[in-house]
Design a protein around this motif. Structure first.
Motif, PDB file in Angstrom:
ATOM      1  N   ARG A   1       0.837  -1.197   0.000  1.00 37.92           N
ATOM      2  CA  ARG A   1       0.000   0.000   0.000  1.00 37.92           C
ATOM      3  C   ARG A   1       0.876   1.252   0.000  1.00 37.92           C
ATOM      4  N   THR A   2       0.560   2.175  -0.903  1.00 36.85           N
ATOM      5  CA  THR A   2       1.289   3.442  -0.969  1.00 36.85           C
ATOM      6  C   THR A   2       0.367   4.638  -0.737  1.00 36.85           C
ATOM      7  N   MET A   3      -0.933   4.383  -0.711  1.00 36.79           N
ATOM      8  CA  MET A   3      -1.906   5.460  -0.520  1.00 36.79           C
ATOM      9  C   MET A   3      -2.807   5.143   0.673  1.00 36.79           C
ATOM     10  N   VAL A   4      -3.450   6.170   1.185  1.00 31.03           N
ATOM     11  CA  VAL A   4      -4.348   5.955   2.318  1.00 31.03           C
ATOM     12  C   VAL A   4      -5.443   4.966   1.929  1.00 31.03           C
ATOM     13  N   VAL A   5      -5.924   4.228   2.926  1.00 23.09           N
ATOM     14  CA  VAL A   5      -6.893   3.151   2.692  1.00 23.09           C
ATOM     15  C   VAL A   5      -8.150   3.638   1.970  1.00 23.09           C
ATOM     16  N   SER A   6      -8.591   4.833   2.236  1.00 25.55           N
ATOM     17  CA  SER A   6      -9.844   5.341   1.659  1.00 25.55           C
ATOM     18  C   SER A   6      -9.722   5.827   0.213  1.00 25.55           C
ATOM     19  N   THR A   7      -8.553   5.674  -0.400  1.00 20.50           N
ATOM     20  CA  THR A   7      -8.346   6.158  -1.770  1.00 20.50           C
ATOM     21  C   THR A   7      -9.288   5.446  -2.734  1.00 20.50           C
ATOM     22  N   GLN A   8      -9.895   6.231  -3.604  1.00 17.12           N
ATOM     23  CA  GLN A   8     -10.822   5.725  -4.602  1.00 17.12           C
ATOM     24  C   GLN A   8     -10.099   4.784  -5.572  1.00 17.12           C
ATOM     25  N   SER A   9     -10.789   3.784  -6.087  1.00 20.48           N
ATOM     26  CA  SER A   9     -10.204   2.829  -7.022  1.00 20.48           C
ATOM     27  C   SER A   9     -10.261   3.386  -8.445  1.00 20.48           C
ATOM     28  N   VAL A  10      -9.285   4.239  -8.746  1.00 20.22           N
ATOM     29  CA  VAL A  10      -9.160   4.835 -10.081  1.00 20.22           C
ATOM     30  C   VAL A  10      -7.696   4.740 -10.504  1.00 20.22           C
ATOM     31  N   ALA A  11      -7.456   5.034 -11.764  1.00 21.47           N
ATOM     32  CA  ALA A  11      -6.078   5.027 -12.271  1.00 21.47           C
ATOM     33  C   ALA A  11      -5.229   6.006 -11.467  1.00 21.47           C
ATOM     34  N   THR A  12      -3.989   5.657 -11.243  1.00 18.71           N
ATOM     35  CA  THR A  12      -3.092   6.449 -10.405  1.00 18.71           C
ATOM     36  C   THR A  12      -2.988   7.897 -10.858  1.00 18.71           C
ATOM     37  N   HIS A  13      -2.975   8.127 -12.169  1.00 16.89           N
ATOM     38  CA  HIS A  13      -2.844   9.503 -12.654  1.00 16.89           C
ATOM     39  C   HIS A  13      -4.052  10.374 -12.306  1.00 16.89           C
ATOM     40  N   MET A  14      -5.114   9.773 -11.781  1.00 17.77           N
ATOM     41  CA  MET A  14      -6.308  10.517 -11.391  1.00 17.77           C
ATOM     42  C   MET A  14      -6.391  10.735  -9.878  1.00 17.77           C
ATOM     43  N   VAL A  15      -5.354  10.339  -9.155  1.00 21.13           N
ATOM     44  CA  VAL A  15      -5.335  10.415  -7.698  1.00 21.13           C
ATOM     45  C   VAL A  15      -4.514  11.618  -7.246  1.00 21.13           C
ATOM     46  N   ASP A  16      -4.992  12.317  -6.232  1.00 22.09           N
ATOM     47  CA  ASP A  16      -4.248  13.451  -5.682  1.00 22.09           C
ATOM     48  C   ASP A  16      -2.996  12.974  -4.960  1.00 22.09           C
ATOM     49  N   ALA A  17      -1.904  13.693  -5.151  1.00 21.69           N
ATOM     50  CA  ALA A  17      -0.615  13.344  -4.539  1.00 21.69           C
ATOM     51  C   ALA A  17      -0.698  13.312  -3.017  1.00 21.69           C
ATOM     52  N   GLN A  18      -1.595  14.101  -2.435  1.00 18.73           N
ATOM     53  CA  GLN A  18      -1.701  14.145  -0.966  1.00 18.73           C
ATOM     54  C   GLN A  18      -2.205  12.827  -0.372  1.00 18.73           C
ATOM     55  N   LEU A  19      -2.718  11.929  -1.210  1.00 21.64           N
ATOM     56  CA  LEU A  19      -3.201  10.637  -0.718  1.00 21.64           C
ATOM     57  C   LEU A  19      -2.075   9.610  -0.577  1.00 21.64           C
ATOM     58  N   VAL A  20      -0.893   9.934  -1.104  1.00 23.35           N
ATOM     59  CA  VAL A  20       0.261   9.042  -0.974  1.00 23.35           C
ATOM     60  C   VAL A  20       0.843   9.227   0.426  1.00 23.35           C
ATOM     61  N   THR A  21       1.062   8.116   1.125  1.00 24.67           N
ATOM     62  CA  THR A  21       1.631   8.181   2.470  1.00 24.67           C
ATOM     63  C   THR A  21       3.133   8.450   2.395  1.00 24.67           C
ATOM     64  N   LYS A  22       3.743   8.806   3.530  1.00 26.43           N
ATOM     65  CA  LYS A  22       5.196   9.038   3.558  1.00 26.43           C
ATOM     66  C   LYS A  22       5.933   7.763   3.156  1.00 26.43           C
ATOM     67  N   LEU A  23       5.544   6.650   3.761  1.00 26.58           N
ATOM     68  CA  LEU A  23       6.150   5.370   3.385  1.00 26.58           C
ATOM     69  C   LEU A  23       5.860   5.072   1.917  1.00 26.58           C
ATOM     70  N   GLY A  24       4.632   5.335   1.492  1.00 29.37           N
ATOM     71  CA  GLY A  24       4.244   5.089   0.104  1.00 29.37           C
ATOM     72  C   GLY A  24       5.104   5.835  -0.884  1.00 29.37           C
ATOM     73  N   SER A  25       5.477   7.046  -0.552  1.00 29.11           N
ATOM     74  CA  SER A  25       6.337   7.840  -1.426  1.00 29.11           C
ATOM     75  C   SER A  25       7.690   7.153  -1.627  1.00 29.11           C
TER      76      SER A  25
END
Length: 186
Positions: free
Chosen positions: A59-83
């Motif tokens: 997991r690189t994004m918060v659990v509540s992240t919507q199931s969409v293509a990565t390019h459609m996800v806000d960068a703020q949803l990526v966790t520190k570890l995920g980065s």
């Protein structure tokens, strides 16, 4: 692309990778437990010939992240570890299980989501859907992501038509040394 030789190599490399990298995977899992109760991310993806399979990643994004293509996800949803995991590509390690199961290859078109209809159609028209999806591919090492479906499908088709053992190894090595940035996040 999915010849008996590449399947054998996939199997041997996946077993070897799991045996050698299990300590790294364990550390990432344990550190991930501090970030989230579910450090392993699983998602239904489009596999060979349009069949569904479950893809595994760290997991690189918060659990509540919507199931969409990565390019459609806000960068703020990526966790520190995920980065860190995304930059080092360690988030992809659980896909060794997908390779072992024969759902993926090391090299092939990146598996998309079923809601990426334009990409699915482009790939179908070019015959890209006839091969196993891969952990890496020509598009990935050249920085082409799923935000450009037509271009991605064309590069995937070119990779498949030019398939060779040397290309297989070149793409794995290029990925291992950090070529390509993965899917962009908006």
């Amino acid at each position: 692309m999915n010849t008996p030789l590449t399947r054998l190599l996939d199997f041997v490399f996946a077993i070897t990778g799991l045996c050698l990298l299990w300590p790294v995977m364990l550390v990432v899992y344990l550190v991930g437990r501090m970030d989230s109760d579910s450090p392993i991310f699983s998602q239904t993806r489009v596999g060979k010939e349009g069949k569904a399979f479950t893809l595994y990643k760290f997991r690189t994004m918060v659990v509540s992240t919507q199931s969409v293509a990565t390019h459609m996800v806000d960068a703020q949803l990526v966790t520190k570890l995920g980065s860190i995991l995304r930059k080092t590509k360690l988030d992809e390690l659980p896909q060794l299980v997908n390779v072992l199961k024969g759902e993926m290859s090391f090299v092939g078109p990146r598996p998309c989501l079923f809601n990426q209809e334009e990409l699915i159609e482009e790939r179908r028209e070019l015959g890209v859907d006839k091969v196993l999806p891969g952990i890496t591919g020509l598009a990935q090492v050249n920085g082409i992501d799923m935000s450009e479906p037509k271009k991605l499908a064309q590069v995937d088709a070119r990779m498949i038509s030019n398939h060779s053992l040397s290309q297989y190894f070149r793409l794995i090595i290029a990925t291992a040394i950090g070529k390509g940035a993965g899917d962009r996040i908006r």
